[in-house]
Design a protein around this motif. Structure first.
Motif, PDB file in Angstrom:
ATOM      1  N   PHE A   1       0.831  -1.203   0.000  1.00 15.97           N
ATOM      2  CA  PHE A   1       0.000   0.000   0.000  1.00 15.97           C
ATOM      3  C   PHE A   1       0.869   1.260   0.000  1.00 15.97           C
ATOM      4  O   PHE A   1       0.618   2.195  -0.770  1.00 15.97           O
ATOM      5  CB  PHE A   1      -0.916  -0.013   1.237  1.00 15.97           C
ATOM      6  N   CYS A   2       1.887   1.276   0.841  1.00 13.00           N
ATOM      7  CA  CYS A   2       2.788   2.442   0.928  1.00 13.00           C
ATOM      8  C   CYS A   2       3.518   2.682  -0.394  1.00 13.00           C
ATOM      9  O   CYS A   2       3.656   3.828  -0.828  1.00 13.00           O
ATOM     10  CB  CYS A   2       3.791   2.267   2.064  1.00 13.00           C
TER      11      CYS A   2
ATOM     12  N   LEU B   1       0.899   4.010  -3.027  1.00 16.61           N
ATOM     13  CA  LEU B   1       0.485   5.378  -2.722  1.00 16.61           C
ATOM     14  C   LEU B   1       1.638   6.361  -2.886  1.00 16.61           C
ATOM     15  O   LEU B   1       1.442   7.484  -3.365  1.00 16.61           O
ATOM     16  CB  LEU B   1      -0.096   5.449  -1.309  1.00 16.61           C
TER      17      LEU B   1
ATOM     18  N   LYS C   1       3.987   6.173  -5.031  1.00 13.16           N
ATOM     19  CA  LYS C   1       4.153   6.380  -6.473  1.00 13.16           C
ATOM     20  C   LYS C   1       3.327   7.568  -6.963  1.00 13.16           C
ATOM     21  O   LYS C   1       3.721   8.252  -7.910  1.00 13.16           O
ATOM     22  CB  LYS C   1       3.761   5.104  -7.219  1.00 13.16           C
ATOM     23  N   TYR C   2       2.188   7.826  -6.325  1.00 13.73           N
ATOM     24  CA  TYR C   2       1.326   8.941  -6.727  1.00 13.73           C
ATOM     25  C   TYR C   2       1.531  10.183  -5.856  1.00 13.73           C
ATOM     26  O   TYR C   2       1.393  11.307  -6.345  1.00 13.73           O
ATOM     27  CB  TYR C   2      -0.144   8.502  -6.682  1.00 13.73           C
ATOM     28  N   ALA C   3       1.845   9.986  -4.597  1.00 16.03           N
ATOM     29  CA  ALA C   3       1.965  11.124  -3.673  1.00 16.03           C
ATOM     30  C   ALA C   3       3.235  11.935  -3.894  1.00 16.03           C
ATOM     31  O   ALA C   3       3.205  13.175  -3.799  1.00 16.03           O
ATOM     32  CB  ALA C   3       1.908  10.629  -2.226  1.00 16.03           C
TER      33      ALA C   3
ATOM     34  N   ILE D   1       2.908  13.692   3.141  1.00 16.57           N
ATOM     35  CA  ILE D   1       2.282  12.437   2.708  1.00 16.57           C
ATOM     36  C   ILE D   1       3.324  11.410   2.261  1.00 16.57           C
ATOM     37  O   ILE D   1       3.372  10.301   2.802  1.00 16.57           O
ATOM     38  CB  ILE D   1       1.200  12.695   1.630  1.00 16.57           C
TER      39      ILE D   1
ATOM     40  N   LEU E   1       4.503   7.974   4.297  1.00 11.72           N
ATOM     41  CA  LEU E   1       4.426   6.662   3.649  1.00 11.72           C
ATOM     42  C   LEU E   1       5.749   5.918   3.755  1.00 11.72           C
ATOM     43  O   LEU E   1       5.768   4.704   3.990  1.00 11.72           O
ATOM     44  CB  LEU E   1       4.012   6.819   2.185  1.00 11.72           C
TER      45      LEU E   1
END
Length: 169
Positions: free
Chosen positions: A105-106, A109, A111-113, A142, A146
């Motif tokens: 999940f980290c 996420l 990759k986009y954050a 963010i 992560l």
């Protein structure tokens, strides 16, 4: 090799404990700004342009930076009643599965954050309010959180395998 893993686990946990303590100080700023806002608005009929927005901008980092150390403390929501009724081996397997899912999940996420935070910095993005503070510092929290959560998940996964069975919580 065992001591190298233990060093990694303790180092990651110490870094996350630092950010946890740092983030816990944000609540004092949040409470002050909200109290000031309420007094200004309702007693002096002169609301601030920054009170609520400052509290909002600090509340995100407040809970995001504390999440990784909270994982170490086992403070997140858990189905203990169900989990504790299972055999120890299955409990450990569920914990391994949970930590692996958190790491995945980290990574996804992040990759986009991270690109969003970089873009926000490059554009010098602000909130476009009357106060108009920069928002990019908050957006960088963010991906940072992560990374911290992912590393703590790896540390907890390692801890599961290097701790004696009776010490696993």
């Amino acid at each position: 090799m065992h001591s190298l893993f233990l060093y990694f686990v303790n180092a990651v946990t110490s870094v996350n404990k630092f950010f946890f303590r740092l983030a816990s100080l944000f609540i004092f700023i949040i409470v002050f700004s909200m109290t000031y806002e309420v007094i200004s608005r309702y007693i002096f009929q002169a609301p601030t342009t920054w009170g609520l927005e400052l509290a909002t901008l600090l509340f995100g980092p407040y809970f995001l930076l504390g999440g990784a150390f909270l994982l170490h403390l086992k403070g997140h929501v858990n189905l203990d009643i169900v989990k504790n009724s299972l055999p120890k081996r299955i409990q450990k397997s569920l914990e391994v599965f949970a930590y692996v899912v958190i790491v995945i999940f980290c990574i996804i996420l992040f990759k986009y954050a991270y690109p969003a935070a970089i873009e926000s910095f490059n554009y010098k993005e602000t909130t476009f309010s009357a106060w108009n503070p920069p928002i990019w510092p908050t957006k960088f929290i963010i991906p940072l959180s992560l990374v911290l959560l992912g590393l703590q998940s790896v540390a907890e996964l390692i801890r599961l395998f290097i701790q004696p069975e009776e010490e696993v919580v």
